[in-house]
Structures are given as C-alpha cells and as structure tokens.
Write a protein that holds these residues in place. Structure first.
Motif, PDB file in Angstrom:
ATOM      1  N   TRP A 150       0.809  -1.221   0.000  1.00  0.00           N
ATOM      2  CA  TRP A 150       0.000   0.000   0.000  1.00  0.00           C
ATOM      3  C   TRP A 150       0.845   1.276   0.000  1.00  0.00           C
ATOM      4  O   TRP A 150       0.335   2.354   0.223  1.00  0.00           O
ATOM      5  N   GLN A 151       2.150   1.133  -0.228  1.00  0.00           N
ATOM      6  CA  GLN A 151       3.018   2.311  -0.345  1.00  0.00           C
ATOM      7  C   GLN A 151       3.917   2.143  -1.560  1.00  0.00           C
ATOM      8  O   GLN A 151       4.869   1.360  -1.537  1.00  0.00           O
ATOM      9  N   SER A 152       3.593   2.864  -2.629  1.00  0.00           N
ATOM     10  CA  SER A 152       4.384   2.816  -3.845  1.00  0.00           C
ATOM     11  C   SER A 152       5.383   3.962  -3.855  1.00  0.00           C
ATOM     12  O   SER A 152       5.182   4.983  -3.198  1.00  0.00           O
ATOM     13  N   VAL A 153       6.459   3.776  -4.611  1.00  0.00           N
ATOM     14  CA  VAL A 153       7.502   4.798  -4.724  1.00  0.00           C
ATOM     15  C   VAL A 153       7.701   5.129  -6.189  1.00  0.00           C
ATOM     16  O   VAL A 153       7.929   4.243  -7.022  1.00  0.00           O
ATOM     17  N   LEU A 154       7.589   6.421  -6.519  1.00  0.00           N
ATOM     18  CA  LEU A 154       7.862   6.925  -7.861  1.00  0.00           C
ATOM     19  C   LEU A 154       9.134   7.760  -7.808  1.00  0.00           C
ATOM     20  O   LEU A 154       9.185   8.782  -7.111  1.00  0.00           O
ATOM     21  N   THR A 155      10.164   7.312  -8.517  1.00  0.00           N
ATOM     22  CA  THR A 155      11.435   8.032  -8.557  1.00  0.00           C
ATOM     23  C   THR A 155      11.551   8.768  -9.884  1.00  0.00           C
ATOM     24  O   THR A 155      11.362   8.172 -10.956  1.00  0.00           O
ATOM     25  N   LEU A 156      11.845  10.058  -9.817  1.00  0.00           N
ATOM     26  CA  LEU A 156      12.012  10.884 -11.009  1.00  0.00           C
ATOM     27  C   LEU A 156      13.490  11.096 -11.280  1.00  0.00           C
ATOM     28  O   LEU A 156      14.233  11.555 -10.410  1.00  0.00           O
ATOM     29  N   LEU A 157      13.919  10.738 -12.491  1.00  0.00           N
ATOM     30  CA  LEU A 157      15.263  11.060 -12.963  1.00  0.00           C
ATOM     31  C   LEU A 157      15.129  11.987 -14.159  1.00  0.00           C
ATOM     32  O   LEU A 157      14.431  11.661 -15.125  1.00  0.00           O
ATOM     33  N   PRO A 158      15.768  13.162 -14.142  1.00  0.00           N
ATOM     34  CA  PRO A 158      15.673  14.051 -15.307  1.00  0.00           C
ATOM     35  C   PRO A 158      16.332  13.449 -16.537  1.00  0.00           C
ATOM     36  O   PRO A 158      15.880  13.662 -17.660  1.00  0.00           O
ATOM     37  N   TYR A 159      17.395  12.700 -16.335  1.00  0.00           N
ATOM     38  CA  TYR A 159      18.107  12.011 -17.409  1.00  0.00           C
ATOM     39  C   TYR A 159      18.658  10.709 -16.856  1.00  0.00           C
ATOM     40  O   TYR A 159      18.646  10.471 -15.643  1.00  0.00           O
ATOM     41  N   LEU A 160      19.163   9.859 -17.744  1.00  0.00           N
ATOM     42  CA  LEU A 160      19.785   8.621 -17.297  1.00  0.00           C
ATOM     43  C   LEU A 160      21.122   8.963 -16.631  1.00  0.00           C
ATOM     44  O   LEU A 160      22.010   9.532 -17.250  1.00  0.00           O
ATOM     45  N   SER A 161      21.253   8.619 -15.368  1.00  0.00           N
ATOM     46  CA  SER A 161      22.439   8.958 -14.594  1.00  0.00           C
ATOM     47  C   SER A 161      23.190   7.671 -14.249  1.00  0.00           C
ATOM     48  O   SER A 161      22.753   6.573 -14.601  1.00  0.00           O
ATOM     49  N   PRO A 162      24.330   7.776 -13.561  1.00  0.00           N
ATOM     50  CA  PRO A 162      25.050   6.556 -13.186  1.00  0.00           C
ATOM     51  C   PRO A 162      24.228   5.570 -12.369  1.00  0.00           C
ATOM     52  O   PRO A 162      24.489   4.358 -12.416  1.00  0.00           O
ATOM     53  N   VAL A 163      23.225   6.061 -11.616  1.00  0.00           N
ATOM     54  CA  VAL A 163      22.391   5.136 -10.845  1.00  0.00           C
ATOM     55  C   VAL A 163      21.190   4.660 -11.663  1.00  0.00           C
ATOM     56  O   VAL A 163      20.435   3.800 -11.210  1.00  0.00           O
ATOM     57  N   GLY A 164      21.043   5.208 -12.873  1.00  0.00           N
ATOM     58  CA  GLY A 164      19.902   4.867 -13.699  1.00  0.00           C
ATOM     59  C   GLY A 164      19.769   3.382 -14.019  1.00  0.00           C
ATOM     60  O   GLY A 164      18.680   2.808 -13.883  1.00  0.00           O
ATOM     61  N   PRO A 165      20.848   2.716 -14.463  1.00  0.00           N
ATOM     62  CA  PRO A 165      20.717   1.287 -14.778  1.00  0.00           C
ATOM     63  C   PRO A 165      20.227   0.458 -13.598  1.00  0.00           C
ATOM     64  O   PRO A 165      19.396  -0.445 -13.771  1.00  0.00           O
ATOM     65  N   ARG A 166      20.710   0.749 -12.405  1.00  0.00           N
ATOM     66  CA  ARG A 166      20.241   0.009 -11.230  1.00  0.00           C
ATOM     67  C   ARG A 166      18.749   0.241 -10.993  1.00  0.00           C
ATOM     68  O   ARG A 166      17.996  -0.704 -10.723  1.00  0.00           O
ATOM     69  N   LEU A 167      18.323   1.476 -11.113  1.00  0.00           N
ATOM     70  CA  LEU A 167      16.913   1.785 -10.914  1.00  0.00           C
ATOM     71  C   LEU A 167      16.045   1.179 -12.010  1.00  0.00           C
ATOM     72  O   LEU A 167      14.929   0.715 -11.757  1.00  0.00           O
ATOM     73  N   LEU A 168      16.556   1.181 -13.244  1.00  0.00           N
ATOM     74  CA  LEU A 168      15.809   0.578 -14.341  1.00  0.00           C
ATOM     75  C   LEU A 168      15.564  -0.904 -14.099  1.00  0.00           C
ATOM     76  O   LEU A 168      14.458  -1.406 -14.319  1.00  0.00           O
ATOM     77  N   ARG A 169      16.580  -1.588 -13.631  1.00  0.00           N
ATOM     78  CA  ARG A 169      16.448  -3.033 -13.424  1.00  0.00           C
ATOM     79  C   ARG A 169      15.579  -3.361 -12.217  1.00  0.00           C
ATOM     80  O   ARG A 169      14.971  -4.431 -12.157  1.00  0.00           O
ATOM     81  N   GLY A 170      15.503  -2.438 -11.252  1.00  0.00           N
ATOM     82  CA  GLY A 170      14.755  -2.726 -10.038  1.00  0.00           C
ATOM     83  C   GLY A 170      13.310  -2.278 -10.060  1.00  0.00           C
ATOM     84  O   GLY A 170      12.532  -2.661  -9.191  1.00  0.00           O
ATOM     85  N   ALA A 171      12.930  -1.470 -11.074  1.00  0.00           N
ATOM     86  CA  ALA A 171      11.574  -0.918 -11.108  1.00  0.00           C
ATOM     87  C   ALA A 171      10.589  -1.913 -11.704  1.00  0.00           C
ATOM     88  O   ALA A 171      10.914  -2.665 -12.625  1.00  0.00           O
ATOM     89  N   THR A 172       9.382  -1.903 -11.179  1.00  0.00           N
ATOM     90  CA  THR A 172       8.304  -2.708 -11.746  1.00  0.00           C
ATOM     91  C   THR A 172       7.733  -2.051 -12.986  1.00  0.00           C
ATOM     92  O   THR A 172       7.338  -2.727 -13.933  1.00  0.00           O
ATOM     93  N   LEU A 173       7.672  -0.718 -12.961  1.00  0.00           N
ATOM     94  CA  LEU A 173       7.146   0.050 -14.088  1.00  0.00           C
ATOM     95  C   LEU A 173       8.124   1.172 -14.401  1.00  0.00           C
ATOM     96  O   LEU A 173       8.593   1.859 -13.493  1.00  0.00           O
ATOM     97  N   VAL A 174       8.429   1.352 -15.686  1.00  0.00           N
ATOM     98  CA  VAL A 174       9.373   2.386 -16.116  1.00  0.00           C
ATOM     99  C   VAL A 174       8.699   3.264 -17.160  1.00  0.00           C
ATOM    100  O   VAL A 174       8.098   2.765 -18.126  1.00  0.00           O
TER     101      VAL A 174
END
Length: 239
Positions: A150-174
């Motif tokens: 019951w608690q979702s997290v939406l992360t905003l990245l303005p551009y693909l950053s060094p942490v972007g690949p990790r977040l991409l692989r861990g997200a349910t929805l992109v």
C-alpha cells in the motif's frame, strides 16, 4: 382483536417468482473473477485515445521509475492525491512543489514536502495508501522509506544517470520521455526495447511517455486538465 385462521398466516406483500437458485460445481469457482486492471490513476491516452491507468495502490511493493520531466511527475502526484492517496514528496527543490502542495490540499495535507532523506514512516494501509515521489536529482540516495504494501515509490530522474541502470532493473514500471540517442540506446538494451522503440525515444513530443512493464509497452500522451494546466502550465519535458 388479533386475527386467527389461515388468513393470519399468509405473508404480507407481493410474492416474487420462485426458482431453484443458481448453482455451479466447486471446480468452476476459479472462473469467477472481477476486473482489477481498470482502476487507478489516469496517466494519459494511448494512440487510439483510450485512457491508460496505473494502479499505484497495491498490496505488494511497487516501484516506478520515470526518466522525464517534473511536469509529468507533478501531474501524477496530483492525480494520485485525487484518488485518495497521501502523497509524500521527497525533494531537494521544494520551491518547485510548494504552489502545487498549497493548491492540492484545500486546507488538508494530502501532499506533503520532505527534505531528501527525511521522509518519516507513513503508516500506509489499505484504507490509507501512500505514494512517495522521490525528486532527488540525478543521483538520488537510497531512500529511508521504501516501497511496501500500500506504499508505492515513484522516482524521477531528469536524465539517465550513473544510478539509472540500477533503478531501471529494479523498477516494476518504467516511464521514459524524450532522451538523447545515447541514452535511448542504453535504456533500450536494459529494457529489451525494439530498435524502432529505441529510435523513437529521442523524437518524443512533450507529454509523451513510453511506459514499460516486463514485455508490455504503452505509448501514452499525458494532457493536463484545465485545472492542471492553470496550475502547472502546458506539458513540457524540460524545466
């Protein structure tokens, strides 16, 4: 005087039709289902003009990554609040959110602002779901508050950053908005996009997002309502 006899035992009112009822074998119960994919937050329309929705309120942890503009993230926050969710915004630029928070609440704290790393436990429940929006720049630190039932997290990245690949692989929805050709190639490889999908990313108009979940792909145009446009302006990728 009380009446007696057969007339007193007759039920009052009209008699409805009598039938044997509806029965089915126990093995067929699994065939009964209710639609659960048609509720949630309207994120925009597809190419045919059909509304597209995201169900942020879930009984399992749900992580969403948006590589795109602040405008889209703010529209999603407003619409999530409109469904009854409490929205906690973790941001290093509170000045960009203050007007929205004041306008959305109408005296109630349905959207709250928090410094980066200082989101308190929100106590999300099925009756009081929460959406945490993380607007923490190019390298968002690992959050103290993570997705949970019951608690979702939406992360905003303005551009693909060094942490972007990790977040991409861990997200349910992109969700991916307009990016550079180099970013599009890297995002395409991680998400398994087709060549045509990757090539289209650098050409997207403001307000258009490619939403990906597993093998599903949806091109969505987000258009602000009159109230949203009056508050946030027109859809835009850049701030």
């Amino acid at each position: 005087m009380a009446r007696t006899g057969p007339a007193a035992r007759m039920p009052r009112g009209l008699l409805g039709p009598r039938g044997g009822g509806h029965t089915m074998d126990a093995g067929d119960l699994d065939l009964l289902s209710l639609p659960v994919g048609d509720d949630g937050v309207v994120i925009g329309d597809d190419a045919e003009g059909h509304p597209q929705l995201v169900g942020f309120h879930r009984s399992v942890p749900y992580d969403v990554l948006l590589i795109g503009g602040l405008w889209t993230a703010q529209v999603l926050a407003l619409r999530a609040a409109g469904t009854g969710a409490r929205v906690a915004v973790e941001t290093g630029r509170p000045q960009e959110w203050t007007r929205l928070v004041h306008a959305a609440g109408a005296g109630l704290e349905c959207i709250t602002l928090h410094e980066v790393g200082h989101v308190p436990p929100m106590g999300a429940t099925v009756g009081s779901p929460v959406l945490v929006v993380r607007d923490c720049g190019m390298k968002p630190p690992r959050g103290r508050v993570v997705s949970s039932p019951w608690q979702s997290v939406l992360t905003l990245l303005p551009y693909l950053s060094p942490v972007g690949p990790r977040l991409l692989r861990g997200a349910t929805l992109v969700g991916v908005q307009r990016v550079s050709p180099q970013e599009a190639g890297q995002i395409g490889r991680i998400l398994g996009l087709s060549r045509a999908e990757s090539d289209a990313l650098p050409t997207l108009a403001d307000g258009v997002t490619l939403w990906c979940s597993g093998s599903e792909r949806h091109w969505v145009m987000t258009t602000g309502t009159d109230a949203e446009t009056g508050l946030l302006g027109m859809a835009r990728r850049m701030e």
